[in-house]
Design a protein around this motif. Structure first.
Motif, short mmCIF file in Angstrom:
data_model
loop_
_atom_site.label_atom_id
_atom_site.label_comp_id
_atom_site.label_asym_id
_atom_site.label_seq_id
_atom_site.Cartn_x
_atom_site.Cartn_y
_atom_site.Cartn_z
N SER A 85 1.89 4.67 -4.11
CA SER A 85 1.64 6.12 -4.04
C SER A 85 0.17 6.40 -3.78
CB SER A 85 2.11 6.80 -5.32
OG SER A 85 1.41 6.32 -6.43
N ASN A 86 -0.74 5.60 -4.36
CA ASN A 86 -2.17 5.78 -4.08
C ASN A 86 -2.46 5.45 -2.63
OD1 ASN A 86 -2.70 6.50 -6.71
ND2 ASN A 86 -3.38 4.47 -7.33
N ASP A 87 -1.82 4.42 -2.11
CA ASP A 87 -2.02 4.05 -0.71
C ASP A 87 -1.51 5.15 0.22
OD1 ASP A 87 -3.11 1.68 -1.55
OD2 ASP A 87 -1.32 0.49 -1.15
N LEU A 88 -0.37 5.72 -0.12
CA LEU A 88 0.16 6.80 0.71
C LEU A 88 -0.74 8.03 0.65
CD1 LEU A 88 3.97 6.48 -0.06
CD2 LEU A 88 2.79 5.84 2.03
N ALA A 89 -1.32 8.32 -0.53
CA ALA A 89 -2.25 9.44 -0.65
C ALA A 89 -3.49 9.19 0.20
CB ALA A 89 -2.63 9.66 -2.11
N LEU A 90 -4.01 7.96 0.17
CA LEU A 90 -5.17 7.61 0.99
C LEU A 90 -4.85 7.75 2.47
CD1 LEU A 90 -8.01 6.46 1.37
CD2 LEU A 90 -7.02 4.18 1.16
N MET A 91 -3.66 7.28 2.86
CA MET A 91 -3.26 7.38 4.25
C MET A 91 -3.16 8.85 4.66
SD MET A 91 0.06 5.80 6.22
CE MET A 91 1.23 6.72 5.27
N THR A 92 -2.59 9.68 3.80
CA THR A 92 -2.46 11.10 4.10
C THR A 92 -3.83 11.75 4.25
OG1 THR A 92 -0.38 11.18 2.88
CG2 THR A 92 -1.47 13.27 3.28
N ASP A 93 -4.75 11.45 3.32
CA ASP A 93 -6.09 12.02 3.40
C ASP A 93 -6.79 11.62 4.70
OD1 ASP A 93 -5.71 13.12 0.91
OD2 ASP A 93 -6.89 11.59 -0.15
N ASP A 122 -1.32 -1.41 6.92
CA ASP A 122 -1.37 -2.03 5.60
C ASP A 122 -0.30 -1.45 4.66
OD1 ASP A 122 -3.51 -3.51 6.49
OD2 ASP A 122 -5.03 -2.34 5.41
N VAL A 123 -0.15 -0.13 4.67
CA VAL A 123 0.84 0.50 3.80
C VAL A 123 2.25 0.10 4.22
CG1 VAL A 123 1.82 2.72 3.08
CG2 VAL A 123 -0.65 2.42 3.10
N SER A 124 2.51 0.08 5.51
CA SER A 124 3.83 -0.34 5.99
C SER A 124 4.14 -1.76 5.56
CB SER A 124 3.90 -0.25 7.51
OG SER A 124 3.77 1.07 7.94
N TYR A 125 3.16 -2.65 5.67
CA TYR A 125 3.35 -4.04 5.26
C TYR A 125 3.65 -4.11 3.76
CZ TYR A 125 2.30 -8.83 4.00
OH TYR A 125 2.37 -10.09 3.47
N ARG A 126 2.86 -3.40 2.96
CA ARG A 126 3.05 -3.45 1.51
C ARG A 126 4.39 -2.84 1.08
NH1 ARG A 126 -1.74 -1.44 -1.77
NH2 ARG A 126 -0.50 -2.39 -3.42
N VAL A 127 4.80 -1.76 1.72
CA VAL A 127 6.10 -1.15 1.39
C VAL A 127 7.22 -2.11 1.74
CG1 VAL A 127 7.69 0.69 2.05
CG2 VAL A 127 5.32 1.24 1.50
N ASN A 128 7.15 -2.74 2.90
CA ASN A 128 8.19 -3.70 3.29
C ASN A 128 8.22 -4.89 2.36
OD1 ASN A 128 9.13 -2.24 5.48
ND2 ASN A 128 7.72 -3.19 6.91
N LYS A 129 7.05 -5.42 2.01
CA LYS A 129 6.98 -6.56 1.11
C LYS A 129 7.53 -6.20 -0.27
CE LYS A 129 3.76 -10.02 -0.74
NZ LYS A 129 4.61 -10.24 -1.86
N THR A 130 7.15 -5.04 -0.77
CA THR A 130 7.62 -4.60 -2.08
C THR A 130 9.13 -4.42 -2.09
OG1 THR A 130 5.51 -3.49 -2.50
CG2 THR A 130 7.36 -2.83 -3.85
N SER A 131 9.67 -3.78 -1.06
CA SER A 131 11.11 -3.58 -1.02
C SER A 131 11.85 -4.91 -0.90
CB SER A 131 11.51 -2.62 0.10
OG SER A 131 11.25 -3.19 1.36
N ASN A 132 11.30 -5.85 -0.13
CA ASN A 132 11.93 -7.17 -0.02
C ASN A 132 11.88 -7.91 -1.35
OD1 ASN A 132 12.54 -6.78 2.67
ND2 ASN A 132 10.73 -7.84 3.41
#
Length: 103
Positions: free
Chosen positions: A13-21, A51-61
């Motif tokens: 969620s922090n990464d998504l907030a950073l990406m949004t900002d 980076d966020v896409s990679y982390r989301v995919n890794k976390t979901s896997n």
């Protein structure tokens, strides 16, 4: 310029907030391709998105693998001790019934 960066300990969620900002700042900038600030923000936004896409995919896997492992362990346990499964099911059914009665 944004001073925040992605951290390996940070939450998604922090990464998504950073990406949004970063993307909002990018959209507010002039958009002139000769503007160095615009180019830097665009590169940063692309890197954060990657980076966020990679982390989301890794976390979901990882979650999927853990849930699959848990399901197999539970299946093995219930095959070895079926009456424990019946008892657990009865207790869960009783609790669900009690919760529904007190609604």
């Amino acid at each position: 310029m944004l001073k925040k960066t992605l951290s390996s300990e940070g939450s998604v969620s922090n990464d998504l907030a950073l990406m949004t900002d970063t993307l909002e700042e990018l959209l507010k900038s002039s958009g002139d391709l000769s503007d160095q600030r615009y180019i830097d923000l665009k590169k940063k936004a692309e890197q954060i998105l990657h980076d966020v896409s990679y982390r989301v995919n890794k976390t979901s896997n990882d979650y999927y693998a853990n849930m699959k492992k848990t399901a197999y362990c539970m299946d093995d346990y219930l095959h070895e001790k079926p009456w424990h499964g019946v008892g657990i099911g009865a207790v869960l059914g009783l609790l669900a019934g009690l919760l529904l009665i007190h609604r």
